[in-house]
Design an enzyme around this catalytic site. Structure first.
Site, PDB file in Angstrom:
ATOM      1  CB  CYS A   1      -0.717   1.160  -4.007  1.00  0.00           C
ATOM      2  SG  CYS A   1       0.472  -0.048  -3.405  1.00  0.00           S
TER       3      CYS A   1
ATOM      4  CG  HIS B   1      -4.270  -0.891  -4.121  1.00  0.00           C
ATOM      5  ND1 HIS B   1      -3.509  -1.506  -5.086  1.00  0.00           N
ATOM      6  CD2 HIS B   1      -3.543  -0.934  -2.978  1.00  0.00           C
ATOM      7  CE1 HIS B   1      -2.369  -1.898  -4.552  1.00  0.00           C
ATOM      8  NE2 HIS B   1      -2.364  -1.572  -3.270  1.00  0.00           N
TER       9      HIS B   1
ATOM     10  CG  ASN C   1      -0.105  -4.656  -3.252  1.00  0.00           C
ATOM     11  OD1 ASN C   1      -0.133  -4.098  -4.354  1.00  0.00           O
ATOM     12  ND2 ASN C   1      -0.032  -3.980  -2.122  1.00  0.00           N
TER      13      ASN C   1
HETATM   14  N1  COA Z   1       4.144 -15.414   8.094  1.00  0.00           N
HETATM   15  C1  COA Z   1       3.988 -15.765   9.382  1.00  0.00           C
HETATM   16  N2  COA Z   1       4.010 -14.874  10.381  1.00  0.00           N
HETATM   17  C2  COA Z   1       4.197 -13.589  10.057  1.00  0.00           C
HETATM   18  C3  COA Z   1       4.344 -13.156   8.725  1.00  0.00           C
HETATM   19  C4  COA Z   1       4.331 -14.145   7.732  1.00  0.00           C
HETATM   20  N3  COA Z   1       4.449 -13.837   6.427  1.00  0.00           N
HETATM   21  N4  COA Z   1       4.497 -11.829   8.719  1.00  0.00           N
HETATM   22  C5  COA Z   1       4.433 -11.414   9.991  1.00  0.00           C
HETATM   23  N5  COA Z   1       4.253 -12.478  10.802  1.00  0.00           N
HETATM   24  C6  COA Z   1       4.137 -12.503  12.262  1.00  0.00           C
HETATM   25  C7  COA Z   1       4.712 -11.284  12.929  1.00  0.00           C
HETATM   26  O1  COA Z   1       6.079 -11.432  13.105  1.00  0.00           O
HETATM   27  C8  COA Z   1       3.948 -11.266  14.221  1.00  0.00           C
HETATM   28  O2  COA Z   1       4.553 -12.171  15.088  1.00  0.00           O
HETATM   29  P1  COA Z   1       4.636 -11.832  16.676  1.00  0.00           P
HETATM   30  O3  COA Z   1       3.204 -11.704  17.115  1.00  0.00           O
HETATM   31  O4  COA Z   1       5.329 -13.030  17.208  1.00  0.00           O
HETATM   32  O5  COA Z   1       5.391 -10.566  16.763  1.00  0.00           O
HETATM   33  C9  COA Z   1       2.566 -11.799  13.852  1.00  0.00           C
HETATM   34  O6  COA Z   1       2.751 -12.490  12.606  1.00  0.00           O
HETATM   35  C10 COA Z   1       1.525 -10.749  13.704  1.00  0.00           C
HETATM   36  O7  COA Z   1       2.064  -9.700  12.916  1.00  0.00           O
HETATM   37  P2  COA Z   1       1.239  -8.408  12.572  1.00  0.00           P
HETATM   38  O8  COA Z   1       2.093  -7.517  11.736  1.00  0.00           O
HETATM   39  O9  COA Z   1       0.621  -7.842  13.805  1.00  0.00           O
HETATM   40  O10 COA Z   1       0.074  -9.066  11.689  1.00  0.00           O
HETATM   41  P3  COA Z   1      -1.136  -8.399  10.964  1.00  0.00           P
HETATM   42  O11 COA Z   1      -2.363  -9.087  11.319  1.00  0.00           O
HETATM   43  O12 COA Z   1      -1.097  -6.899  11.082  1.00  0.00           O
HETATM   44  O13 COA Z   1      -0.857  -8.747   9.447  1.00  0.00           O
HETATM   45  C11 COA Z   1      -0.044  -7.673   7.454  1.00  0.00           C
HETATM   46  C12 COA Z   1       0.312  -8.289   8.809  1.00  0.00           C
HETATM   47  C13 COA Z   1       1.236  -7.176   6.802  1.00  0.00           C
HETATM   48  C14 COA Z   1      -0.673  -8.759   6.591  1.00  0.00           C
HETATM   49  C15 COA Z   1      -1.056  -6.533   7.683  1.00  0.00           C
HETATM   50  O14 COA Z   1      -0.586  -5.666   8.678  1.00  0.00           O
HETATM   51  C16 COA Z   1      -1.339  -5.759   6.455  1.00  0.00           C
HETATM   52  O15 COA Z   1      -1.863  -6.276   5.482  1.00  0.00           O
HETATM   53  N6  COA Z   1      -1.043  -4.453   6.460  1.00  0.00           N
HETATM   54  C17 COA Z   1      -1.265  -3.613   5.326  1.00  0.00           C
HETATM   55  C18 COA Z   1      -0.239  -3.935   4.309  1.00  0.00           C
HETATM   56  C19 COA Z   1      -0.506  -3.300   3.004  1.00  0.00           C
HETATM   57  O16 COA Z   1      -1.610  -3.309   2.542  1.00  0.00           O
HETATM   58  N7  COA Z   1       0.532  -2.770   2.385  1.00  0.00           N
HETATM   59  C20 COA Z   1       0.436  -2.214   1.110  1.00  0.00           C
HETATM   60  C21 COA Z   1      -0.343  -0.972   1.151  1.00  0.00           C
HETATM   61  S1  COA Z   1      -0.677  -0.453  -0.434  1.00  0.00           S
END
Ligand code: COA
Length: 331
Positions: A113, A258, A288
């Site tokens: 990224c 980004h 993204n």
């Molecule tokens: N739809 C529904 N539920 C989902 C899901 C989806 N697409 N993806 C994950 N979940 C669930 C998980 O399984 C979890 O369930 P559980 O509580 O029963 O275990 C719950 O949602 C919460 O997951 P969590 O990972 O704690 O959520 P979050 O608030 O951290 O959001 C992201 C997840 C991926 C959106 C977030 O962590 C994020 O954006 N991280 C950075 C990612 C990023 O920017 N990557 C690129 C970097 S350049």
């Protein structure tokens, strides 16, 4: 010493719009969950036959036309991608061939990224040193062919989209415009926090049926950890750039972060004390697109006349590696 000016920008996204509701057909997710956690409403996916080189070529032609130059004036290509069309050679050489620019160097940058900001850092150094005067800088990504669209991969699959962005950079002798500085970093201690393990040359063989069964050919991410690092590193590297130029957050006219997650961009905005109209967000429409997010957002900002001559533009990136970086540009 010459300075590096943005002479033209361009972008290309595939026609196929994939709304959140479509994803619910493939995995256990919902429009509400995706919008609340990420801000994303839709993304673009390529259809069969479209390559990253082709998308890069379309974005590049738009940037070249906007710059008012002939393709033959380009001295070098720098291209950021984590999703090359083939394992090797890099996508840059295919783009070079498609543009008919045989002979000029084509450098692929592997900084995920942060690819566009890393590429800008290299291009800026080449221009300042006098080695090249006109450089085509591109970020391009096809994620849709490499994500796990089942419920197993839902945390990642909902985030990513396909697209390309490009900029023509030219040497200018005007000292009141151009790139002021670039600042790039990496921390390989967290390399496995967001990665795709197979196929890879460390594996014997590079990819096996077992890898595929375990989903090791799909990207994997510790989402919460990535989030924490992103909201720390992005403001930090913006401050580093401002301090290096004796500037403050009050001097920023436009920030292009980004596009990883709208919540990340909003936290960065708050930490820097910027208003909504000072920050570009288009993740709602494209998801993204990794190395392509910043050049796509820049091309849209230029199209929408959000930058005027003399404005201070700040680019800031963060991604797998971990890698991060910023650039300040006097427009
Ligand atoms: N739809 C529904 N539920 C989902 C899901 C989806 N697409 N993806 C994950 N979940 C669930 C998980 O399984 C979890 O369930 P559980 O509580 O029963 O275990 C719950 O949602 C919460 O997951 P969590 O990972 O704690 O959520 P979050 O608030 O951290 O959001 C992201 C997840 C991926 C959106 C977030 O962590 C994020 O954006 N991280 C950075 C990612 C990023 O920017 N990557 C690129 C970097 S350049």
């Amino acid at each position: 010493m010459p300075r590096t000016a943005f002479a033209g920008t361009g972008f290309y996204v595939p026609d196929r719009v994939v709304k959140n509701d479509e994803l619910t057909q493939y995995m256990d997710t919902s429009d509400e969950w995706i919008i609340e956690r990420t801000g994303i409403q839709e993304r673009r996916w390529v259809t069969d036959g479209m390559t990253s080189a082709e998308m890069a070529c379309r974005a590049s032609k738009m940037a070249i036309s906007a710059a008012g130059i002939e393709p033959g004036e380009i001295d070098a290509i720098v291209l950021g991608t984590l999703s090359p069309d083939v394992f090797f050679p890099g996508t840059g050489v295919f783009l070079q061939r498609d543009l008919g620019l045989e002979g000029i160097p084509a450098l692929d940058v592997r900084a995920q990224c942060s690819g566009f900001v890393y590429g800008l850092s290299v291009a800026d150094a080449w221009i300042k040193s006098g080695q090249y005067r006109t450089i085509l800088l591109v970020g391009v990504e096809i994620h849709s062919t490499g994500i796990d669209v089942s419920t197993r991969g839902r945390d990642l699959a909902v985030l990513f989209g396909d697209g390309a962005g490009a900029a023509v950079l030219t040497a200018t002798d005007e000292q009141d415009r151009g790139v002021l500085s670039t600042h790039i970093h990496a921390d390989g201690n967290h390399a496995e926090m967001l990665w795709t393990e197979a196929a890879g040359s460390k594996n014997h063989p590079r990819i096996s049926a077992e890898d595929i069964a375990a989903g090791r050919h799909y990207p994997r991410m510790e989402g919460r950890e990535v989030f924490k690092h992103a909201v720390k590193r992005m403001p930090e590297v913006v401050m580093e750039a401002l301090e290096a130029n004796d500037l403050t957050t009050n001097d920023i006219d436009l920030l292009i972060p980004h596009q990883a997650n709208l919540r990340i961009s909003q936290m960065v905005q708050r930490r820097l004390g910027l208003e909504d109209d000072q920050v570009v967000n288009n993740i709602q429409r494209y998801g993204n697109t990794t190395a392509a997010t910043i050049p796509i957002a820049l091309a849209e900002a230029v199209r929408d006349e959000r930058l005027e001559r003399g404005d201070l533009l700040c680019l800031v990136a963060f991604g797998s590696g971990l890698t991060w970086g910023s650039a300040l540009v006097r427009w």
